[in-house]
Design a protein around this motif. Sequence first.
Motif, PDB file in Angstrom:
ATOM      1  N   ILE A  75      41.978 100.783  -3.014  1.00 51.87           N
ATOM      2  CA  ILE A  75      42.262 100.125  -1.738  1.00 51.87           C
ATOM      3  C   ILE A  75      42.815  98.724  -2.024  1.00 51.87           C
ATOM      4  O   ILE A  75      42.255  97.985  -2.838  1.00 51.87           O
ATOM      5  N   VAL A  76      43.899  98.373  -1.329  1.00 51.05           N
ATOM      6  CA  VAL A  76      44.414  97.001  -1.387  1.00 51.05           C
ATOM      7  C   VAL A  76      44.353  96.433   0.028  1.00 51.05           C
ATOM      8  O   VAL A  76      44.771  97.095   0.980  1.00 51.05           O
ATOM      9  N   ARG A  77      43.804  95.231   0.160  1.00 47.87           N
ATOM     10  CA  ARG A  77      43.663  94.624   1.491  1.00 47.87           C
ATOM     11  C   ARG A  77      44.262  93.223   1.526  1.00 47.87           C
ATOM     12  O   ARG A  77      44.378  92.563   0.495  1.00 47.87           O
ATOM     13  N   THR A  78      44.603  92.783   2.727  1.00 47.17           N
ATOM     14  CA  THR A  78      45.062  91.399   2.889  1.00 47.17           C
ATOM     15  C   THR A  78      43.831  90.501   2.993  1.00 47.17           C
ATOM     16  O   THR A  78      42.722  90.978   3.257  1.00 47.17           O
ATOM     17  N   ALA A  79      44.054  89.190   2.868  1.00 46.52           N
ATOM     18  CA  ALA A  79      42.953  88.232   2.983  1.00 46.52           C
ATOM     19  C   ALA A  79      42.352  88.256   4.387  1.00 46.52           C
ATOM     20  O   ALA A  79      41.202  87.864   4.597  1.00 46.52           O
ATOM     21  N   ALA A  80      43.140  88.719   5.372  1.00 51.76           N
ATOM     22  CA  ALA A  80      42.670  88.742   6.764  1.00 51.76           C
ATOM     23  C   ALA A  80      41.716  89.909   7.034  1.00 51.76           C
ATOM     24  O   ALA A  80      41.071  89.957   8.072  1.00 51.76           O
ATOM     25  N   VAL A  81      41.631  90.863   6.103  1.00 53.11           N
ATOM     26  CA  VAL A  81      40.737  92.020   6.268  1.00 53.11           C
ATOM     27  C   VAL A  81      39.421  91.716   5.555  1.00 53.11           C
ATOM     28  O   VAL A  81      39.383  91.531   4.345  1.00 53.11           O
ATOM     29  N   HIS A  82      38.345  91.669   6.332  1.00 59.59           N
ATOM     30  CA  HIS A  82      37.051  91.239   5.787  1.00 59.59           C
ATOM     31  C   HIS A  82      36.135  92.423   5.470  1.00 59.59           C
ATOM     32  O   HIS A  82      36.454  93.578   5.771  1.00 59.59           O
ATOM     33  N   ASP A  83      34.983  92.100   4.902  1.00 64.18           N
ATOM     34  CA  ASP A  83      34.043  93.142   4.455  1.00 64.18           C
ATOM     35  C   ASP A  83      33.479  93.976   5.593  1.00 64.18           C
ATOM     36  O   ASP A  83      32.949  95.064   5.362  1.00 64.18           O
ATOM     37  N   ASP A  84      33.566  93.478   6.845  1.00 67.07           N
ATOM     38  CA  ASP A  84      33.034  94.242   7.974  1.00 67.07           C
ATOM     39  C   ASP A  84      34.058  95.239   8.537  1.00 67.07           C
ATOM     40  O   ASP A  84      33.770  95.959   9.493  1.00 67.07           O
TER      41      ASP A  84
END
Length: 457
Positions: A75-84
């Motif tokens: 999985i690759v996420r942006t900084a705007a996507v958080h752990d919740d």
Amino acid sequence: MALSIKPYIENKETIHLIGIGGVSMNSLAELLLSMGVPVTGSDRASSPVTERLERLGAKITYAHLPENVEGAALIVRTAAVHDDNPEIIRARALGVPVMERAEAWGHLMRDYRNVVCLSGTHGKTTSTSMMTLIMMAAKLDPTVMVGSHLPAIDGTLRIGGKGYFVAESCEYTNSFLKFAPTVAVVLNIEEDHLDFFKDIDDIIHSFRAFCELTPMGGMVVANADDENVLRCVRGLDRTVRTFGLSAGADVRADEITDENGYYRFTVLVGGKPYARVRLSVPGRHNMMNALACCAAAEFLGVPGEAAEQGLEAFTGSSRRFQLVGKMACGATVVDDYAHHPSEMCATLAAAREMDFSRILCAFQPHTYTRTKALFNEFVCALERCDQAVLAPIYAAREQNTIGVSSHDLAEKVAGAVAFDSFEEIAAYLRKEARAGDLILTMGAGNINEVGPMLLDE
């Protein structure tokens, strides 16, 4: 062992991108697809960018759902996507590794011989675009990742050879510290992103760490006219080349002429002429951006003629003093992404050097924390236009827990007005605008929607 994206690419395993429609994320997705990697992704809404990725083979879901990550190896996420985020929660439960976007780019950059990373509080997109056109003029076939649509590459990504990578490099959440520059360019350093950084010292510390990523044989290109940049590179054990208008700069402009806001100048490197530049974008700040690019280009062995050709060919990227059109009354409508007071001052100064009778600036502040932290600077910047017309603050990732509004700014700026909708702003500007005026829509949110409304009369 540290997580790397490389094995997943080599084994052609499915990589899932959360927030795939974002500028840097869609470029990453396109690069992965070009390597034959199966790509899935998710985002809140469809866009021309995601539709293009779907045509290239990406499978995209327009909702953040736990089941989206089923079958993904990484999985690759942006900084705007958080752990919740439900997809992150599900990935963790399944034991699927999660990586940040900047980290993924950093691994990919290591495959390139020369990596030019352009950083700074402002000017990154423009300078990355200028650097791209210089490299293309020199026929160096660069791979490029830039933060706004660049007409010359018809997008935000150019897939080229393995010799050169040109990358826009953002300091927010320390993203650029995951990158792998061989040439690190620092255009300027000011207070910004104070929802993440503590203060200016914290920001300078971050840029210093970015400069230290360059190898001993690489180079740091630093603005000689910016005291914070000089603080950042002071005592740095890397080769530092300065650029600017001050006499002591290693790379500086000479024989400067200003033709209605468009600069012509000779670039001197170590006192010797390197290029005679004619810019096709207005403003003194763009002369500085061009000097930074020339400093990097000359170090990489790019001939001066290629720098001249590339810089003259650059007519702007999307939302950077972009001509929208003419109103029926004869006023010119231009859109600009400036959202920090210094950027606003630079854009308004460039507009002042051009032949407009009045400047009416429709400004949309970007984030409550920035508006509050730089309130007085915003007031000073807005006083540089003939009339400020203020839109509601663009929240981005924030809630208004601070209690600041555009109406507060309007009260402090002489003659300013604030409205609660774009429709009201467009109606006001249609009533006020006249021939010879510049109507400048400004901000990093969606204020660019106002310009076309003025042309649809």
